[in-house]
Scaffold this active site. Structure first.
Site, mmCIF file in Angstrom:
data_model
loop_
_atom_site.group_PDB
_atom_site.id
_atom_site.type_symbol
_atom_site.label_atom_id
_atom_site.label_comp_id
_atom_site.label_asym_id
_atom_site.label_seq_id
_atom_site.Cartn_x
_atom_site.Cartn_y
_atom_site.Cartn_z
ATOM 1 C CG HIS A 145 63.681 32.306 7.337
ATOM 2 N ND1 HIS A 145 63.868 31.682 6.030
ATOM 3 C CD2 HIS A 145 64.842 32.606 7.978
ATOM 4 C CE1 HIS A 145 64.372 30.786 6.708
ATOM 5 N NE2 HIS A 145 65.396 31.308 7.235
ATOM 6 C CD GLU A 197 60.062 35.488 4.317
ATOM 7 O OE1 GLU A 197 60.666 35.051 2.615
ATOM 8 O OE2 GLU A 197 61.529 35.425 5.236
ATOM 9 C CB CYS A 217 62.651 29.106 3.100
ATOM 10 S SG CYS A 217 62.222 28.580 4.097
ATOM 11 C CB CYS A 221 58.700 31.937 4.649
ATOM 12 S SG CYS A 221 59.988 32.094 6.120
#
Length: 168
Positions: A79, A81, A117, A120
């Protein structure tokens, strides 16, 4: 010409970063800013050296009909992040702000429901980031104090529902 706010300035940069993303579902861009200086950027895509979904021409999770927000361990992508956090030093991230923008990969529409999420969120917490600014519209955004995520518990999760918030 009117001057845009600092938050929208950084969100515009994060939005440019997402143009490198390789997900076929949703593309995200993230930047981490500390003391008014960009210290890291990240977008969602496969780990270095591995084929991206855009290269393969398909998404594993779509092929397996995995519902949005579930079974992220099947996803090829890291992801945005996480990629930004990986690229920065923790001492630079303590007290920093993470800016996040998401778009639908098919339509290009801005995601008004973009969020991090659960995995993250945990990384953001451990990195020492103070707040997350998430673009909602071209000029509107939400500021999320990371302390809100610290105080949230994962009690609502069950073995059938992996500990990930809806995202892709």
């Amino acid at each position: 010409m009117p001057r845009i706010s600092k938050d929208n300035y950084y969100l515009d940069i994060a939005e440019t970063v997402l143009e490198r993303a390789t997900c076929l579902r949703r593309v995200y861009g993230a930047i981490i800013v500390s003391n008014d200086e960009i210290i890291a950027t990240g977008y969602n895509g496969a780990p270095r050296g591995r084929a991206n979904c855009t290269d393969l021409g398909y998404c594993y999770r779509e092929r397996m009909q995995v519902p949005r927000g579930q079974r992220y361990e099947l996803c090829r992508s890291v992801h945005a992040e996480a990629n930004a956090i990986i690229s920065a030093s923790r001492r630079d991230m303590v007290g920093a702000t993470l800016y996040l923008v998401g778009r639908d990969a098919q339509t290009g529409e801005l995601l008004s429901d973009a969020t991090s999420c659960a995995m993250c969120r945990r990384q953001v917490i451990n990195a020492g980031i103070e707040k997350v600014v998430i673009r909602r519209t071209a000029s509107e955004f939400e500021v999320v104090p990371v302390s809100d995520w610290v105080n949230q518990e994962d009690d609502h999760l069950s073995p059938e529902q992996p500990d990930f918030m809806p995202r892709q």
